[in-house]
Design an enzyme around this catalytic site. Structure first.
Site, PDB file in Angstrom:
ATOM      1  N   GLY A  36      -6.926  10.752  22.420  1.00 14.44           N
ATOM      2  CA  GLY A  36      -7.523  10.901  23.766  1.00 14.44           C
ATOM      3  C   GLY A  36      -7.327   9.632  24.577  1.00 14.44           C
ATOM      4  O   GLY A  36      -6.849   9.675  25.725  1.00 14.44           O
ATOM      5  N   HIS A  37      -7.684   8.494  23.992  1.00 23.89           N
ATOM      6  CA  HIS A  37      -7.467   7.216  24.689  1.00 23.89           C
ATOM      7  C   HIS A  37      -5.979   7.022  24.991  1.00 23.89           C
ATOM      8  O   HIS A  37      -5.616   6.579  26.082  1.00 23.89           O
ATOM      9  CB  HIS A  37      -7.907   6.047  23.792  1.00 23.89           C
ATOM     10  N   MET A 184     -11.602  15.029  20.801  1.00 22.73           N
ATOM     11  CA  MET A 184     -11.503  13.767  20.066  1.00 22.73           C
ATOM     12  C   MET A 184     -12.557  12.790  20.562  1.00 22.73           C
ATOM     13  O   MET A 184     -12.845  12.725  21.755  1.00 22.73           O
ATOM     14  CB  MET A 184     -10.115  13.168  20.240  1.00 22.73           C
ATOM     15  N   SER A 185     -13.125  12.052  19.626  1.00 22.57           N
ATOM     16  CA  SER A 185     -14.134  11.064  19.963  1.00 22.57           C
ATOM     17  C   SER A 185     -14.188  10.042  18.847  1.00 22.57           C
ATOM     18  O   SER A 185     -14.033  10.403  17.667  1.00 22.57           O
ATOM     19  CB  SER A 185     -15.507  11.744  20.112  1.00 22.57           C
TER      20      SER A 185
HETATM   21  P1  AMP Z   1     -14.764   5.424  25.106  1.00 25.97           P
HETATM   22  O1  AMP Z   1     -13.920   4.522  24.261  1.00 25.97           O
HETATM   23  O2  AMP Z   1     -15.440   6.501  24.357  1.00 25.97           O
HETATM   24  O3  AMP Z   1     -15.637   4.672  26.062  1.00 25.97           O
HETATM   25  O4  AMP Z   1     -13.728   6.191  26.038  1.00 25.97           O
HETATM   26  C1  AMP Z   1     -12.828   5.489  26.863  1.00 25.97           C
HETATM   27  C2  AMP Z   1     -12.145   6.465  27.781  1.00 25.97           C
HETATM   28  O5  AMP Z   1     -11.457   7.443  27.010  1.00 25.97           O
HETATM   29  C3  AMP Z   1     -13.125   7.223  28.686  1.00 25.97           C
HETATM   30  O6  AMP Z   1     -12.545   7.361  29.981  1.00 25.97           O
HETATM   31  C4  AMP Z   1     -13.240   8.540  27.988  1.00 25.97           C
HETATM   32  O7  AMP Z   1     -13.579   9.606  28.858  1.00 25.97           O
HETATM   33  C5  AMP Z   1     -11.841   8.724  27.453  1.00 25.97           C
HETATM   34  N1  AMP Z   1     -11.812   9.678  26.349  1.00 25.97           N
HETATM   35  C6  AMP Z   1     -12.615   9.678  25.250  1.00 25.97           C
HETATM   36  N2  AMP Z   1     -12.346  10.743  24.479  1.00 25.97           N
HETATM   37  C7  AMP Z   1     -11.360  11.434  25.103  1.00 25.97           C
HETATM   38  C8  AMP Z   1     -10.640  12.644  24.808  1.00 25.97           C
HETATM   39  N3  AMP Z   1     -10.884  13.356  23.707  1.00 25.97           N
HETATM   40  N4  AMP Z   1      -9.702  13.050  25.693  1.00 25.97           N
HETATM   41  C9  AMP Z   1      -9.446  12.339  26.810  1.00 25.97           C
HETATM   42  N5  AMP Z   1     -10.087  11.201  27.143  1.00 25.97           N
HETATM   43  C10 AMP Z   1     -11.025  10.752  26.301  1.00 25.97           C
END
Ligand code: AMP
Length: 290
Positions: A36-37, A184-185
């Site tokens: 995702g990132h 994804m997370s």
């Molecule tokens: P985070 O590291 O969780 O703060 O996420 C950083 C960026 O990645 C944010 O803009 C999130 O929305 C994006 N993001 C997280 N998970 C996904 C995903 N599965 N698909 C697309 N973008 C994502």
């Protein structure tokens, strides 16, 4: 690719890139990178020609009792994944670099933060907007890319950029899902295999909502009740919220249309998971489940 820890060094690199006439793109993250990132990086490269990735687990956006300390981190792996995707600079400051003292000034949203994730995470969006404003001031990007997965966050960042006249284009990229549909997370790492199976009710319930809408359903509250039933069927999933709201104001809608956002937050075991879909917008990762 450079890995930089200090604000002053980022500023120097950015100034050089600007002198070279580069269009600067920015992807803020908390690291532990997944596809995702990486898709945000790909999108950012299409829109710019010098990409900065930040990796910073922002204490300001975590509440008491949340997972700040155990949030997964793997800088070495992140650096190689980002390098392989063409990132030019990684900014990975430590807490003291970004917050040398307590913030006297923060960015507080007046609207849109009092619902959905804002209800269970008071102060969360203030923390997000404050760190993103700081990062924008450091990186001074022409374009910044965020994920639709955190829809409310992306919307608030868009509003912040507009309301504060920040000279940055905010781009939102689609949610990337595993083949089974789970968004994804970094937090998916917390799930046991059995919890993951339960978590799959989320994409299935969202796909079901899209299917029901496509079949002609237009009643907002009824759709919401159906999603809630699907998530709760079988137990083991604690629903924090199911919202069927307008995509711009995040107000509950009586009548569904293409703009309607279906957003959910649940807990599976100790893990909080969020996901969403716009009823009229394609979400390729959900199609096979619809
Ligand atoms: P985070 O590291 O969780 O703060 O996420 C950083 C960026 O990645 C944010 O803009 C999130 O929305 C994006 N993001 C997280 N998970 C996904 C995903 N599965 N698909 C697309 N973008 C994502």
């Amino acid at each position: 690719m450079k890995l930089i820890r200090r604000i002053a060094d980022v500023r120097a690199e950015v100034a050089r890139a600007r002198r070279d006439g580069r269009r600067i793109g920015f992807v803020p993250t908390m690291g532990f990178l997944h596809e995702g990132h990486l898709s945000l990086i790909d999108r950012c490269r299409e829109l710019s020609d010098w990409v900065v990735l930040s990796i910073f687990v922002n204490p300001l956006q975590f509440g008491p009792g949340e997972d700040l300390e155990r949030y997964p981190r793997d800088l070495e792996r992140d650096v190689s994944a980002a390098g392989a995707r063409g990132v030019d600079l990684i900014f990975a400051p430590d807490d003291r670099e970004l917050y040398p003292g307590e913030q006297t000034v923060v960015v507080t949203p007046r609207r849109l933060a009092d619902r959905l994730c804002g209800l269970s995470r008071p102060g969360h969006f203030e923390g997000v907007l404050t760190v993103v404003a700081k990062l924008f001031a450091i990186v001074q990007p022409d374009v910044a890319v965020f994920g639709q997965k955190d829809y409310q966050q992306a919307l608030l960042i868009r509003k912040m950029a507009a309301d504060l006249d920040l000279p940055v284009r905010i781009e939102v990229a689609p949610t990337v899902r595993d083949p089974d549909g789970l968004a994804m997370s970094s937090r998916n790492d917390y799930l046991s295999e059995e919890e993951r199976q339960r978590a799959l009710r989320i994409p299935r319930a969202l796909a079901d909502a899209v299917g029901v809408y496509r079949a002609g359903a237009r009643d907002g509250p009824r759709l919401r009740a159906g999603i809630l039933g699907n998530l709760e069927a079988g137990g083991g999933v604690d629903v924090e919220y199911v919202e069927v709201v307008s995509g711009d104001a995040l107000e509950p809608v009586e009548r569904l249309d293409d703009d309607t956002l279906v957003a959910v937050a649940v807990r599976v075991g100790g893990t909080r998971l969020i996901d969403n879909v716009r009823l009229g917008s394609p979400d390729p990762g959900l199609e096979t489940l619809v």
